[in-house]
Design an enzyme around this catalytic site. Structure first.
Site, short mmCIF file in Angstrom:
data_model
loop_
_atom_site.label_atom_id
_atom_site.label_comp_id
_atom_site.label_asym_id
_atom_site.label_seq_id
_atom_site.Cartn_x
_atom_site.Cartn_y
_atom_site.Cartn_z
N ASN A 1 72.75 71.25 97.03
CA ASN A 1 71.98 70.01 96.96
C ASN A 1 70.63 70.23 96.28
O ASN A 1 70.47 69.92 95.10
CB ASN A 1 71.79 69.42 98.36
CG ASN A 1 71.37 67.96 98.32
OD1 ASN A 1 70.69 67.52 97.41
ND2 ASN A 1 71.79 67.21 99.32
N ASP A 2 69.68 70.77 96.98
CA ASP A 2 68.32 70.90 96.42
C ASP A 2 68.27 71.79 95.18
O ASP A 2 67.48 71.54 94.28
CB ASP A 2 67.36 71.47 97.48
CG ASP A 2 67.20 70.51 98.64
OD1 ASP A 2 67.11 69.30 98.39
OD2 ASP A 2 67.19 70.96 99.79
N VAL A 3 69.10 72.82 95.13
CA VAL A 3 69.03 73.76 94.01
C VAL A 3 69.58 73.17 92.72
O VAL A 3 69.47 73.79 91.66
CB VAL A 3 69.77 75.08 94.35
CG1 VAL A 3 69.12 75.77 95.53
CG2 VAL A 3 71.25 74.84 94.61
N VAL A 4 70.17 71.96 92.79
CA VAL A 4 70.66 71.28 91.58
C VAL A 4 70.02 69.90 91.44
O VAL A 4 70.50 69.07 90.67
CB VAL A 4 72.20 71.15 91.58
CG1 VAL A 4 72.85 72.51 91.51
CG2 VAL A 4 72.69 70.38 92.82
N SER B 1 67.74 69.33 103.52
CA SER B 1 66.36 68.99 103.15
C SER B 1 66.03 67.54 103.43
O SER B 1 64.89 67.19 103.69
CB SER B 1 66.14 69.28 101.67
OG SER B 1 66.80 68.30 100.89
#
Length: 459
Positions: free
Chosen positions: A385-388, A426
Site C-alpha cells: 500500500n504505502d510503498v506504492v 497506515s
C-alpha cells in the site's frame, strides 16, 4: 593464567572473528545463509569457551537452561511460520534483553557495594536498556501478532508523561551511581525502565514497525555490550557492540527510506495522525476478472511483482514463485521489486521470497527497478500500500510526501491483489487504486495467484 583460561580467550577471539564475518555475510541476500552459519559457529565457540574456562559452581542450572532454551529455540525454528518471523524476532529481542537485565540485577545483589564506578555505569545502562527493550519488544510482538491493536495508542500529554518517566529514571540512575547502597533507587530505576519500554512503543503504529524492530535490535545489542563490561567478558562486548551499532545504522537507513527521522518515528505518532487523514483520491476501483488478468500476464513481455505485507499474511510466496516460473516458461521477463520497508521487519520480503526459492538475481531494490517500470507491461502489486502510493511523490500536502516509493503507476498496466478496499495499516487512501491503468483483483492473495497460474496454463 591457567590453560583453561587461555582456551577460553582463544575461543572468544575465534567467536569474535566469526561474528564480524557473519555480519558481513548477512549484508547481502546471496551470502546471508552463510552469514547465519558463521554466527551460529561463533555463538557455539563462545559457549564452549565459557563452559570450559569459567569456574562452574554447579552444572544443574546450566544444563537445565541449555535444555529448555534448545527446546524453545527448536520449536520456534521448526513450527513458527515464515509469516510470523517479525513477531518471533521481537520475542528474541525480548529474551536477550531480559537476560541482560537479570544478569545486571544479579551482579547488583552480589557486588554493588564493592563495584568500581565505571562498572556501575555499565551496570546501570545494562539494566535500563535491557528492561525497556524487554517490554518494548513484547509490545511490538503483540502488535505484530494482532494481540494488541496495531494502531498507535495515544493520549493527551503522552510525550510529557514519557519525558517525566525518562527524567525520573535517569535521576535514579545517577543516584545509583553515586550511592550504590540505596537499593530502593536501583529497583525504582528498573521498574521505570520496564514502564518506559511500554510507553515508548505503544504510540507507534504498525506502519513503522520495521524501524522499531531495528531500534529494539540495537538496544538489545547495547545491553549485551554493557553486560560484557560488567562481567569483564570480551566476546559479549564485541558481539553486543556489533549488534547494537549495526541495528542503529539499519534504523537510520530505514528512516531514510521513509524520508522520516528517528525522532519522528518515536514521538510523531505517525499512525494515529494518518488514521483520520483524508485525501483527494477518489473515483471507482476498477475490478478485473481472473481470466482477463491471466490474459494480460500471459501475453506480456515484462512483468514485475511487487510484494507487500499482504503477501506475508496470505503466505503466498510459493504461489507467486510458481506463477513467475510459468510466465518465464512462456518467455516473459519476470522481476521482483523490493522496497526497503515493505513488510513488518527489515528484509521481510527478501526472507519470504528466499524461503520460496526465488532466485536472488530476480530481486531488485527500489533504485534499480524504478527506471524499468515505464517499459513494463504489467506490474502486479501483492498486498502493498504505502510503498506504492504515488501521493508520496506527487502530493506535497500528503502526510507521506517525500517518501521514496516503487513507481508502479508508471507501468503500462497495474494489477493490485487485495482482500478488499481497505486502506491498510497506515490509514492513507492510495490514488494508485483509482488510476485508469490500475485493475483490482480482490481475494486472498495465495488463492488468487494459484488460480492465475492455472488460468495462464490454459491461455
Amino acid at each position: 593464567m591457567t590453560l583453561s583460561t587461555y582456551f577460553m580467550e582463544a575461543t572468544y577471539l575465534i567467536a569474535s572473528i566469526l561474528f564480524v564475518f557473519a555480519l558481513k555475510g548477512m549484508s547481502h541476500p546471496e551470502t546471508a545463509r552463510r552469514g547465519m552459519f558463521l554466527a551460529e559457529g561463533g555463538m557455539l565457540a563462545a559457549i564452549i569457551g565459557t563452559l570450559i574456562g569459567a569456574h562452574i559452581v554447579t552444572w544443574v542450572w546450566i544444563i537445565a537452561g541449555l535444555s529448555i532454551g534448545s527446546i524453545i529455540g527448536a520449536w520456534m525454528a521448526i513450527w513458527v511460520p515464515m509469516t510470523a518471523m517479525p513477531q518471533r524476532t521481537a520475542l528474541s529481542h525480548a529474551f536477550g534483553a531480559l537476560a541482560a537485565a537479570l544478569v545486571g540485577v544479579g551482579e547488583f545483589l552480589v557486588h554493588a557495594n564493592d563495584m568500581p564506578s565505571i562498572t556501575r555505569w555499565a551496570l546501570g545502562f545494562e539494566v535500563m536498556l535491557g528492561a525497556l527493550t524487554t517490554t518494548g519488544s513484547l509490545i511490538a510482538a503483540g502488535k505484530l501478532q494482532g494481540v494488541i491493536h496495531g494502531k498507535p495508542i495515544q493520549f493527551k500529554g503522552q510525550n510529557v508523561v514519557n519525558a517525566l518517566i525518562f527524567l525520573t529514571m535517569a535521576t535514579s540512575f545517577f543516584i545509583f551511581i553515586a550511592h550504590p547502597e540505596k537499593v530502593a533507587v536501583f529497583y525504582i530505576m528498573l521498574g521505570l525502565a520496564f514502564v518506559f519500554g511500554v510507553m515508548l512503543v505503544i504510540p507507534i503504529g504498525s506502519a513503522d514497525m520495521p524501524v522499531v524492530m531495528s531500534l529494539l535490535n540495537s538496544y538489545a545489542g547495547l545491553a549485551a555490550a554493557a553486560t560484557g563490561f560488567v562481567l569483564g567478558n570480551n566476546v559479549l562486548i564485541i558481539a553486543g557492540t556489533l549488534d547494537g551499532f549495526s541495528g542503529f545504522i539499519l534504523s537510520v537507513l530505514m528512516c531514510k527510506a521513509m524520508n522520516r527521522s528517528i525522532t519522528n518515528v518515536l514521538f510523531g505518532g505517525f499512525g494515529a495522525v494518518i488514521a483520520g487523514a483524508t485525501t483527494d483520491a477518489g473515483g471507482v476501483m476498477r475490478e478485473i476478472s481472473l481470466d482477463d488478468a491471466a490474459m494480460q500476464l500471459a501475453f506480456a513481455s515484462r512483468v514485475i511483482f511487487v510484494p507487500g505485507y499482504g503477501l506475508a499474511t496470505a503466505q503466498a510466496q510459493h504461489a507467486v514463485r510458481e506463477l513467475a516460473e510459468l510466465l518465464e516458461g512462456r518467455g516473459v521477463t519476470v522481476k521482483y521489486a523490493i522496497h526497503p520497508v515493505a513488510g513488518r521487519m527489515p528484509g521481510h520480503m527478501n526472507v519470504l521470497l528466499a524461503e520460496a526459492n526465488v532466485p536472488y538475481s530476480s530481486l531488485y531494490e527500489m533504485e534499480q527497478i524504478n527506471p524499468e517500470f515505464p517499459s513494463t507491461d504489467v506490474a502486479v502489486v501483492i498486498g502493498a500500500n504505502d510503498v506504492v502510493n504515488p501521493d508520496a511523490r506527487d502530493n506535497p500536502k500528503s502526510l507521506i510526501a517525500g517518501m521514496p516509493i516503487l513507481e508502479v503507476d508508471r507501468a503500462k498496466s497495474v494489477i493490485v491483489l487485495k482482500r478488499g478496499q481497505g486502506r491498510g495499516f497506515s490509514g492513507l487512501e492510495n490514488p494508485l487504486f483509482f488510476k485508469s491503468c490500475t485493475s483490482m483483483l480482490y481475494g486472498d492473495a495465495k488463492s488468487s495467484l494459484s488460480h492465475l497460474a492455472q488460468a495462464v496454463q490454459h491461455v
